[in-house]
Design a protein around this motif. Sequence first.
Motif, PDB file in Angstrom:
ATOM      1  N   ARG A  50      77.629 -33.146 -32.157  1.00  0.00           N
ATOM      2  CA  ARG A  50      76.413 -33.054 -32.952  1.00  0.00           C
ATOM      3  C   ARG A  50      76.228 -31.667 -33.559  1.00  0.00           C
ATOM      4  NH1 ARG A  50      72.004 -33.617 -29.149  1.00  0.00           N
ATOM      5  NH2 ARG A  50      72.326 -31.393 -28.950  1.00  0.00           N
ATOM      6  N   ASP A  51      76.493 -30.632 -32.746  1.00  0.00           N
ATOM      7  CA  ASP A  51      76.158 -29.277 -33.153  1.00  0.00           C
ATOM      8  C   ASP A  51      77.324 -28.482 -33.723  1.00  0.00           C
ATOM      9  OD1 ASP A  51      73.642 -29.905 -32.133  1.00  0.00           O
ATOM     10  OD2 ASP A  51      74.101 -29.042 -30.171  1.00  0.00           O
ATOM     11  N   ALA A  52      78.530 -28.916 -33.477  1.00  0.00           N
ATOM     12  CA  ALA A  52      79.708 -28.169 -33.943  1.00  0.00           C
ATOM     13  C   ALA A  52      80.672 -29.146 -34.605  1.00  0.00           C
ATOM     14  CB  ALA A  52      80.383 -27.461 -32.770  1.00  0.00           C
ATOM     15  N   ASN A  53      81.665 -28.613 -35.218  1.00  0.00           N
ATOM     16  CA  ASN A  53      82.645 -29.443 -35.918  1.00  0.00           C
ATOM     17  C   ASN A  53      83.937 -29.503 -35.105  1.00  0.00           C
ATOM     18  OD1 ASN A  53      83.631 -31.039 -37.956  1.00  0.00           O
ATOM     19  ND2 ASN A  53      84.194 -29.323 -39.278  1.00  0.00           N
ATOM     20  N   ASN A  54      83.783 -29.911 -33.812  1.00  0.00           N
ATOM     21  CA  ASN A  54      84.956 -30.006 -32.960  1.00  0.00           C
ATOM     22  C   ASN A  54      84.801 -31.157 -31.985  1.00  0.00           C
ATOM     23  OD1 ASN A  54      83.250 -28.844 -30.950  1.00  0.00           O
ATOM     24  ND2 ASN A  54      83.857 -26.813 -31.596  1.00  0.00           N
ATOM     25  N   GLY A  55      85.817 -31.382 -31.184  1.00  0.00           N
ATOM     26  CA  GLY A  55      85.785 -32.470 -30.226  1.00  0.00           C
ATOM     27  C   GLY A  55      87.102 -32.595 -29.502  1.00  0.00           C
ATOM     28  N   VAL A  56      87.217 -33.660 -28.696  1.00  0.00           N
ATOM     29  CA  VAL A  56      88.414 -33.896 -27.896  1.00  0.00           C
ATOM     30  C   VAL A  56      88.837 -35.368 -27.983  1.00  0.00           C
ATOM     31  CG1 VAL A  56      88.206 -31.954 -26.297  1.00  0.00           C
ATOM     32  CG2 VAL A  56      86.944 -34.043 -25.838  1.00  0.00           C
ATOM     33  N   PRO A  57      89.356 -35.793 -29.124  1.00  0.00           N
ATOM     34  CA  PRO A  57      89.768 -37.190 -29.234  1.00  0.00           C
ATOM     35  C   PRO A  57      90.949 -37.512 -28.312  1.00  0.00           C
ATOM     36  CG  PRO A  57      90.496 -35.956 -31.146  1.00  0.00           C
ATOM     37  CD  PRO A  57      89.612 -35.044 -30.354  1.00  0.00           C
ATOM     38  N   THR A  58      90.990 -38.751 -27.877  1.00  0.00           N
ATOM     39  CA  THR A  58      92.097 -39.249 -27.069  1.00  0.00           C
ATOM     40  C   THR A  58      93.247 -39.608 -28.002  1.00  0.00           C
ATOM     41  OG1 THR A  58      90.565 -40.141 -25.439  1.00  0.00           O
ATOM     42  CG2 THR A  58      92.797 -41.045 -25.436  1.00  0.00           C
ATOM     43  N   LEU A  84      98.257 -28.439 -19.262  1.00  0.00           N
ATOM     44  CA  LEU A  84      97.347 -27.839 -20.225  1.00  0.00           C
ATOM     45  C   LEU A  84      98.178 -27.124 -21.275  1.00  0.00           C
ATOM     46  CD1 LEU A  84      94.425 -27.170 -21.018  1.00  0.00           C
ATOM     47  CD2 LEU A  84      94.525 -25.226 -19.429  1.00  0.00           C
ATOM     48  N   GLY A  85      98.174 -27.677 -22.496  1.00  0.00           N
ATOM     49  CA  GLY A  85      98.948 -27.106 -23.584  1.00  0.00           C
ATOM     50  C   GLY A  85      98.094 -26.206 -24.458  1.00  0.00           C
ATOM     51  N   ARG A  86      98.662 -25.790 -25.569  1.00  0.00           N
ATOM     52  CA  ARG A  86      97.948 -24.918 -26.512  1.00  0.00           C
ATOM     53  C   ARG A  86      96.691 -25.604 -27.031  1.00  0.00           C
ATOM     54  NH1 ARG A  86      96.901 -23.909 -31.779  1.00  0.00           N
ATOM     55  NH2 ARG A  86      97.840 -25.827 -32.498  1.00  0.00           N
ATOM     56  N   SER A  87      96.817 -26.879 -27.413  1.00  0.00           N
ATOM     57  CA  SER A  87      95.674 -27.605 -27.965  1.00  0.00           C
ATOM     58  C   SER A  87      95.453 -28.960 -27.298  1.00  0.00           C
ATOM     59  CB  SER A  87      95.865 -27.812 -29.473  1.00  0.00           C
ATOM     60  OG  SER A  87      97.026 -28.582 -29.716  1.00  0.00           O
ATOM     61  N   SER A  88      96.287 -29.293 -26.322  1.00  0.00           N
ATOM     62  CA  SER A  88      96.164 -30.601 -25.666  1.00  0.00           C
ATOM     63  C   SER A  88      95.981 -30.425 -24.164  1.00  0.00           C
ATOM     64  CB  SER A  88      97.402 -31.459 -25.940  1.00  0.00           C
ATOM     65  OG  SER A  88      98.541 -30.888 -25.333  1.00  0.00           O
ATOM     66  N   VAL A  89      95.537 -31.505 -23.536  1.00  0.00           N
ATOM     67  CA  VAL A  89      95.414 -31.534 -22.086  1.00  0.00           C
ATOM     68  C   VAL A  89      95.792 -32.938 -21.617  1.00  0.00           C
ATOM     69  CG1 VAL A  89      92.934 -32.088 -22.114  1.00  0.00           C
ATOM     70  CG2 VAL A  89      93.954 -31.006 -20.090  1.00  0.00           C
ATOM     71  N   SER A  90      96.640 -32.998 -20.590  1.00  0.00           N
ATOM     72  CA  SER A  90      97.044 -34.269 -19.975  1.00  0.00           C
ATOM     73  C   SER A  90      96.251 -34.440 -18.693  1.00  0.00           C
ATOM     74  CB  SER A  90      98.535 -34.274 -19.661  1.00  0.00           C
ATOM     75  OG  SER A  90      99.286 -34.135 -20.839  1.00  0.00           O
ATOM     76  N   LEU A  91      95.553 -35.558 -18.588  1.00  0.00           N
ATOM     77  CA  LEU A  91      94.695 -35.845 -17.450  1.00  0.00           C
ATOM     78  C   LEU A  91      95.193 -37.055 -16.683  1.00  0.00           C
ATOM     79  CD1 LEU A  91      91.237 -35.677 -19.275  1.00  0.00           C
ATOM     80  CD2 LEU A  91      92.393 -33.823 -18.065  1.00  0.00           C
ATOM     81  N   GLU A 113      89.185 -28.722 -34.308  1.00  0.00           N
ATOM     82  CA  GLU A 113      88.165 -27.991 -35.048  1.00  0.00           C
ATOM     83  C   GLU A 113      88.339 -28.386 -36.502  1.00  0.00           C
ATOM     84  OE1 GLU A 113      88.552 -23.820 -34.219  1.00  0.00           O
ATOM     85  OE2 GLU A 113      88.008 -24.095 -32.113  1.00  0.00           O
ATOM     86  N   GLY A 114      87.287 -28.897 -37.110  1.00  0.00           N
ATOM     87  CA  GLY A 114      87.372 -29.323 -38.497  1.00  0.00           C
ATOM     88  C   GLY A 114      88.396 -30.423 -38.720  1.00  0.00           C
ATOM     89  N   MET A 115      88.511 -31.345 -37.750  1.00  0.00           N
ATOM     90  CA  MET A 115      89.419 -32.499 -37.824  1.00  0.00           C
ATOM     91  C   MET A 115      90.904 -32.115 -37.774  1.00  0.00           C
ATOM     92  SD  MET A 115      87.361 -34.939 -37.557  1.00  0.00           S
ATOM     93  CE  MET A 115      88.355 -36.377 -37.838  1.00  0.00           C
ATOM     94  N   LYS A 116      91.214 -30.906 -37.279  1.00  0.00           N
ATOM     95  CA  LYS A 116      92.599 -30.470 -37.091  1.00  0.00           C
ATOM     96  C   LYS A 116      92.751 -29.913 -35.689  1.00  0.00           C
ATOM     97  CE  LYS A 116      93.588 -29.253 -41.881  1.00  0.00           C
ATOM     98  NZ  LYS A 116      94.088 -28.231 -42.781  1.00  0.00           N
ATOM     99  N   SER A 117      93.919 -30.130 -35.085  1.00  0.00           N
ATOM    100  CA  SER A 117      94.131 -29.561 -33.757  1.00  0.00           C
ATOM    101  C   SER A 117      94.091 -28.037 -33.839  1.00  0.00           C
ATOM    102  CB  SER A 117      95.455 -30.044 -33.170  1.00  0.00           C
ATOM    103  OG  SER A 117      96.540 -29.503 -33.868  1.00  0.00           O
ATOM    104  N   ALA A 118      93.597 -27.446 -32.770  1.00  0.00           N
ATOM    105  CA  ALA A 118      93.457 -25.987 -32.695  1.00  0.00           C
ATOM    106  C   ALA A 118      93.660 -25.565 -31.253  1.00  0.00           C
ATOM    107  CB  ALA A 118      92.072 -25.568 -33.191  1.00  0.00           C
ATOM    108  N   ALA A 119      93.922 -24.291 -31.055  1.00  0.00           N
ATOM    109  CA  ALA A 119      94.068 -23.757 -29.706  1.00  0.00           C
ATOM    110  C   ALA A 119      92.736 -23.866 -28.955  1.00  0.00           C
ATOM    111  CB  ALA A 119      94.532 -22.307 -29.761  1.00  0.00           C
ATOM    112  N   TRP A 120      92.819 -24.140 -27.657  1.00  0.00           N
ATOM    113  CA  TRP A 120      91.618 -24.200 -26.831  1.00  0.00           C
ATOM    114  C   TRP A 120      90.908 -22.846 -26.873  1.00  0.00           C
ATOM    115  CZ3 TRP A 120      89.988 -28.684 -25.076  1.00  0.00           C
ATOM    116  CH2 TRP A 120      90.896 -29.695 -24.789  1.00  0.00           C
ATOM    117  N   PRO A 121      89.607 -22.826 -27.018  1.00  0.00           N
ATOM    118  CA  PRO A 121      88.883 -21.565 -26.839  1.00  0.00           C
ATOM    119  C   PRO A 121      89.132 -21.053 -25.413  1.00  0.00           C
ATOM    120  CG  PRO A 121      87.484 -23.192 -27.903  1.00  0.00           C
ATOM    121  CD  PRO A 121      88.715 -23.916 -27.438  1.00  0.00           C
TER     122      PRO A 121
END
Length: 136
Positions: A50-58, A84-91, A113-121
């Motif tokens: 809602r507040d930012a332009n990011n997320g964690v799609p499966t 735990l990868g640069r921009s992904s996480v396996s659970l 971030e902005g509909m593109k993969s990015a490094a985890w903050p």
Amino acid sequence: MSYQRLTQIEFNHCDPAGIVFYPRYFEMTNSVVENFFNDVVGRSFASMHRDANNGVPTVSLNAEFVAPSRLGDKVLFSLQIEKLGRSSVSLRIEGHMGAELRLRVALVLVWIEGMKSAAWPEPMRARMAAYMEGAA
């Protein structure tokens, strides 16, 4: 270390035979992920979506339905980070009723971030690293 949530199986989770209708397990595991991000990682899905332009799609999901769960059962879901990868996480998420395994799910999420993969903050990455398999 693992993150855990107890879920009681409700009428709305069940098919006419009184056992969990398998798509409902995906809703339950998504709830575990959503609460893990809120409680541990420090980012609620509301703030991300809602507040930012990011997320964690499966991006990958594999489920094994080992034993049925029935109305009234209390299933303990455990989430552990396997990689735990640069921009992904396996659970890995497992659901148990007592000692009995009911469900095993392997999934991969990607930080966007902005509909593109990015490094985890870095603050998020550090919090997730504590839940990696083998972490004390």
